[in-house]
Design a protein around this motif. Structure first.
Motif, PDB file in Angstrom:
ATOM      1  N   LEU A  84      -8.175  10.677   1.357  1.00  0.00           N
ATOM      2  CA  LEU A  84      -8.284   9.255   1.661  1.00  0.00           C
ATOM      3  C   LEU A  84      -6.888   8.635   1.702  1.00  0.00           C
ATOM      4  CD1 LEU A  84     -11.322   8.157  -0.552  1.00  0.00           C
ATOM      5  CD2 LEU A  84     -11.307   9.123   1.764  1.00  0.00           C
ATOM      6  N   LEU A  85      -6.782   7.500   2.350  1.00  0.00           N
ATOM      7  CA  LEU A  85      -5.517   6.780   2.448  1.00  0.00           C
ATOM      8  C   LEU A  85      -5.538   5.545   1.559  1.00  0.00           C
ATOM      9  CD1 LEU A  85      -4.953   6.975   6.309  1.00  0.00           C
ATOM     10  CD2 LEU A  85      -3.581   8.135   4.566  1.00  0.00           C
ATOM     11  N   GLY A  86      -4.382   5.251   0.938  1.00  0.00           N
ATOM     12  CA  GLY A  86      -4.243   4.065   0.108  1.00  0.00           C
ATOM     13  C   GLY A  86      -3.267   3.082   0.720  1.00  0.00           C
ATOM     14  N   ASN A  87      -3.007   1.995   0.026  1.00  0.00           N
ATOM     15  CA  ASN A  87      -2.105   0.977   0.553  1.00  0.00           C
ATOM     16  C   ASN A  87      -0.678   1.494   0.717  1.00  0.00           C
ATOM     17  OD1 ASN A  87      -2.323   0.828  -2.462  1.00  0.00           O
ATOM     18  ND2 ASN A  87      -0.625  -0.613  -2.238  1.00  0.00           N
ATOM     19  N   HIS A  88      -0.248   2.398  -0.161  1.00  0.00           N
ATOM     20  CA  HIS A  88       1.105   2.934  -0.055  1.00  0.00           C
ATOM     21  C   HIS A  88       1.243   3.915   1.101  1.00  0.00           C
ATOM     22  CE1 HIS A  88       3.270   1.275  -3.526  1.00  0.00           C
ATOM     23  NE2 HIS A  88       2.068   1.207  -4.086  1.00  0.00           N
ATOM     24  N   ASP A  89       0.130   4.388   1.632  1.00  0.00           N
ATOM     25  CA  ASP A  89       0.160   5.273   2.803  1.00  0.00           C
ATOM     26  C   ASP A  89       0.005   4.455   4.081  1.00  0.00           C
ATOM     27  OD1 ASP A  89      -0.028   7.364   0.798  1.00  0.00           O
ATOM     28  OD2 ASP A  89      -2.169   6.893   0.738  1.00  0.00           O
ATOM     29  N   MET A  90      -1.005   3.579   4.090  1.00  0.00           N
ATOM     30  CA  MET A  90      -1.255   2.753   5.265  1.00  0.00           C
ATOM     31  C   MET A  90      -0.086   1.817   5.548  1.00  0.00           C
ATOM     32  SD  MET A  90      -4.121   3.573   6.672  1.00  0.00           S
ATOM     33  CE  MET A  90      -4.171   2.175   7.790  1.00  0.00           C
ATOM     34  N   GLY A  91       0.670   1.463   4.509  1.00  0.00           N
ATOM     35  CA  GLY A  91       1.800   0.574   4.695  1.00  0.00           C
ATOM     36  C   GLY A  91       2.878   1.134   5.604  1.00  0.00           C
ATOM     37  N   TYR A  92       2.917   2.444   5.756  1.00  0.00           N
ATOM     38  CA  TYR A  92       3.899   3.044   6.670  1.00  0.00           C
ATOM     39  C   TYR A  92       3.424   2.983   8.123  1.00  0.00           C
ATOM     40  CZ  TYR A  92       6.489   4.523   2.617  1.00  0.00           C
ATOM     41  OH  TYR A  92       7.213   4.516   1.440  1.00  0.00           O
ATOM     42  N   LEU A  93       2.135   2.763   8.314  1.00  0.00           N
ATOM     43  CA  LEU A  93       1.609   2.595   9.669  1.00  0.00           C
ATOM     44  C   LEU A  93       1.726   1.144  10.118  1.00  0.00           C
ATOM     45  CD1 LEU A  93      -1.604   4.819   9.596  1.00  0.00           C
ATOM     46  CD2 LEU A  93       0.758   5.460  10.100  1.00  0.00           C
ATOM     47  N   ASP A  94       1.678   0.220   9.171  1.00  0.00           N
ATOM     48  CA  ASP A  94       1.815  -1.200   9.476  1.00  0.00           C
ATOM     49  C   ASP A  94       2.403  -1.879   8.244  1.00  0.00           C
ATOM     50  OD1 ASP A  94       1.294  -4.023   9.716  1.00  0.00           O
ATOM     51  OD2 ASP A  94      -0.146  -3.571  11.292  1.00  0.00           O
ATOM     52  N   THR A  95       3.621  -2.371   8.357  1.00  0.00           N
ATOM     53  CA  THR A  95       4.305  -2.950   7.200  1.00  0.00           C
ATOM     54  C   THR A  95       3.597  -4.184   6.664  1.00  0.00           C
ATOM     55  OG1 THR A  95       5.772  -4.204   8.680  1.00  0.00           O
ATOM     56  CG2 THR A  95       6.563  -2.068   7.882  1.00  0.00           C
ATOM     57  N   GLY A  96       2.745  -4.812   7.475  1.00  0.00           N
ATOM     58  CA  GLY A  96       2.001  -5.966   7.005  1.00  0.00           C
ATOM     59  C   GLY A  96       0.960  -5.613   5.971  1.00  0.00           C
ATOM     60  N   ILE A  97       0.615  -4.330   5.874  1.00  0.00           N
ATOM     61  CA  ILE A  97      -0.399  -3.898   4.917  1.00  0.00           C
ATOM     62  C   ILE A  97       0.178  -3.782   3.519  1.00  0.00           C
ATOM     63  CG2 ILE A  97      -1.847  -1.928   4.252  1.00  0.00           C
ATOM     64  CD1 ILE A  97      -2.459  -1.488   7.180  1.00  0.00           C
ATOM     65  N   ASN A  98       1.420  -3.317   3.423  1.00  0.00           N
ATOM     66  CA  ASN A  98       2.013  -3.088   2.111  1.00  0.00           C
ATOM     67  C   ASN A  98       3.489  -3.458   2.133  1.00  0.00           C
ATOM     68  OD1 ASN A  98       2.253  -2.154  -0.573  1.00  0.00           O
ATOM     69  ND2 ASN A  98       3.047  -0.209   0.147  1.00  0.00           N
ATOM     70  N   GLU A  99       3.815  -4.546   1.467  1.00  0.00           N
ATOM     71  CA  GLU A  99       5.198  -4.990   1.417  1.00  0.00           C
ATOM     72  C   GLU A  99       5.789  -4.824   0.014  1.00  0.00           C
ATOM     73  OE1 GLU A  99       5.159  -8.966   2.864  1.00  0.00           O
ATOM     74  OE2 GLU A  99       4.699  -8.380   4.924  1.00  0.00           O
ATOM     75  N   CYS A 100       5.106  -4.073  -0.834  1.00  0.00           N
ATOM     76  CA  CYS A 100       5.607  -3.882  -2.187  1.00  0.00           C
ATOM     77  C   CYS A 100       6.438  -2.595  -2.256  1.00  0.00           C
ATOM     78  CB  CYS A 100       4.457  -3.859  -3.193  1.00  0.00           C
ATOM     79  SG  CYS A 100       3.295  -2.503  -2.971  1.00  0.00           S
ATOM     80  N   ARG A 101       6.463  -1.943  -3.393  1.00  0.00           N
ATOM     81  CA  ARG A 101       7.292  -0.750  -3.604  1.00  0.00           C
ATOM     82  C   ARG A 101       7.106   0.258  -2.474  1.00  0.00           C
ATOM     83  NH1 ARG A 101       4.589   1.096  -7.322  1.00  0.00           N
ATOM     84  NH2 ARG A 101       3.978   3.186  -6.667  1.00  0.00           N
ATOM     85  N   ARG A 102       8.222   0.659  -1.853  1.00  0.00           N
ATOM     86  CA  ARG A 102       8.126   1.603  -0.751  1.00  0.00           C
ATOM     87  C   ARG A 102       9.454   2.329  -0.562  1.00  0.00           C
ATOM     88  NH1 ARG A 102       5.842  -0.277   3.604  1.00  0.00           N
ATOM     89  NH2 ARG A 102       7.053   0.761   5.191  1.00  0.00           N
ATOM     90  N   ASP A 103       9.394   3.446   0.127  1.00  0.00           N
ATOM     91  CA  ASP A 103      10.569   4.272   0.415  1.00  0.00           C
ATOM     92  C   ASP A 103      11.153   3.815   1.750  1.00  0.00           C
ATOM     93  OD1 ASP A 103      12.438   6.263   0.841  1.00  0.00           O
ATOM     94  OD2 ASP A 103      10.941   7.828   1.265  1.00  0.00           O
ATOM     95  N   TYR A 104      11.993   2.793   1.702  1.00  0.00           N
ATOM     96  CA  TYR A 104      12.546   2.246   2.937  1.00  0.00           C
ATOM     97  C   TYR A 104      13.375   3.270   3.714  1.00  0.00           C
ATOM     98  CZ  TYR A 104      10.901  -2.377   1.610  1.00  0.00           C
ATOM     99  OH  TYR A 104      10.101  -3.449   1.283  1.00  0.00           O
ATOM    100  N   PRO A 105      14.279   4.033   3.077  1.00  0.00           N
ATOM    101  CA  PRO A 105      15.054   5.020   3.842  1.00  0.00           C
ATOM    102  C   PRO A 105      14.180   6.081   4.497  1.00  0.00           C
ATOM    103  CG  PRO A 105      16.107   4.586   1.732  1.00  0.00           C
ATOM    104  CD  PRO A 105      14.756   3.941   1.679  1.00  0.00           C
ATOM    105  N   GLY A 106      13.056   6.405   3.864  1.00  0.00           N
ATOM    106  CA  GLY A 106      12.194   7.453   4.400  1.00  0.00           C
ATOM    107  C   GLY A 106      11.023   6.932   5.211  1.00  0.00           C
ATOM    108  N   SER A 107      11.057   5.649   5.576  1.00  0.00           N
ATOM    109  CA  SER A 107       9.905   5.044   6.250  1.00  0.00           C
ATOM    110  C   SER A 107       9.523   5.765   7.536  1.00  0.00           C
ATOM    111  CB  SER A 107      10.180   3.562   6.541  1.00  0.00           C
ATOM    112  OG  SER A 107      10.238   2.813   5.365  1.00  0.00           O
ATOM    113  N   ARG A 108      10.526   6.116   8.342  1.00  0.00           N
ATOM    114  CA  ARG A 108      10.223   6.743   9.633  1.00  0.00           C
ATOM    115  C   ARG A 108       9.559   8.100   9.455  1.00  0.00           C
ATOM    116  NH1 ARG A 108      14.692   6.987  14.329  1.00  0.00           N
ATOM    117  NH2 ARG A 108      14.178   4.749  14.232  1.00  0.00           N
ATOM    118  N   ARG A 109      10.119   8.935   8.580  1.00  0.00           N
ATOM    119  CA  ARG A 109       9.534  10.268   8.401  1.00  0.00           C
ATOM    120  C   ARG A 109       8.149  10.182   7.756  1.00  0.00           C
ATOM    121  NH1 ARG A 109      12.574  13.193   3.205  1.00  0.00           N
ATOM    122  NH2 ARG A 109      11.853  11.684   1.649  1.00  0.00           N
TER     123      ARG A 109
END
Length: 258
Positions: A84-109
């Motif tokens: 299943l996918l969570g907010n920390h996973d879906m947030g990489y598909l659409d930044t509007g979903i998750n704007e909290c803690r995230r791996d900004y340098p690794g966003s593309r990969r």
């Protein structure tokens, strides 16, 4: 309510497993011990594979590699492993979903890894155990969230599996992502309730209702001492985000996997 002190830790037997449940991973490795020797049993991951906590000493790169290993594990066990996918996973598909803690340098990969394997993921999973329907999601599904999105959901005929259909229909992503971006004040948002990947357990403690007709099993809200059960009306929900794996046995009972 914590049920750590009200159940007995048992070494689980293969013949009484309905499924093994892996809550939020965030780069952790506890899932490996839980599935060892049980690779062919039903195994359900509740999402949030990326974005480790700084205080745990796990690097974003380690979390990424752990996520890749989980994906490869799924590919080797297509028939019995659910991701299943969570907010920390879906947030990489659409930044509007998750704007909290995230791996900004690794966003593309991170985004590329999820998109390349999107067919391996779902948002919900339903099974029947001991004549009871069990609904797995990342954060729990509230009746209020369904009612808040009339432009997408038919509240009278809503099927949880519809979320999976939307996920795998790229033409529906914009509508789905908007609905998934619902965040309540419990998590710093402005909506009346959180989505299936954003709902906070406190929402169900303070007035929101689980979607009726299911026993809900989810993660997302971290607890340091076991799991928590919440009841809204006649519907029970269990939050398992405590850095440990669980089993659901054939009697519909939850226990720790050790």
């Amino acid at each position: 309510m914590s049920f750590r002190n009200t159940i007995t830790l048992i070494e689980y037997e293969m013949n009484n497993i309905s499924c093994i449940i892996i809550p939020d991973v965030h780069g952790r490795t506890f899932w490996r011990d839980a599935v060892k020797g049980h690779e062919n049993d039903p195994i359900i991951f509740l999402g949030d594979y990326l974005d480790p906590y700084d205080h745990e000493g796990i690097t974003p790169n380690e979390a990424y590699n752990e996520f890749k290993d989980i994906i490869e594990f799924k590919k080797r066990h297509m028939d019995n492993v659910v991701l299943l996918l969570g907010n920390h996973d879906m947030g990489y598909l659409d930044t509007g979903i998750n704007e909290c803690r995230r791996d900004y340098p690794g966003s593309r990969r991170n985004k590329e890894l999820i998109l390349q394997n999107l067919d391996l993921f779902d948002l919900v999973h339903c099974i029947e155990v001991n004549e009871e329907k069990v609904l797995f999601s990342h954060a729990g599904i509230s009746r209020e969230w369904i009612e808040s999105c009339p432009w997408l959901f038919d509240k009278e005929n809503f099927r949880p599996e519809f979320l999976n259909e939307l996920l795998h229909d790229t033409d529906k992503h914009q509508e789905l992502f908007l609905a998934l971006s619902y965040v309540s004040k419990m998590r710093g948002g402005y909506d009346c309730c959180g989505s299936a990947i954003w709902a906070d357990i406190r929402e169900f403690l303070q007035g929101c209702h689980f979607l009726e007709g299911y026993m809900h099993i989810f993660g997302h809200t971290l607890h340091s001492d076991g799991a928590y059960m919440v009841k809204t009306g006649n519907t029970e929900g269990y939050c398992l985000d405590c850095m440990e794996a669980f089993i659901l046995n054939d009697a519909g009972e939850l226990d720790f996997a050790i």
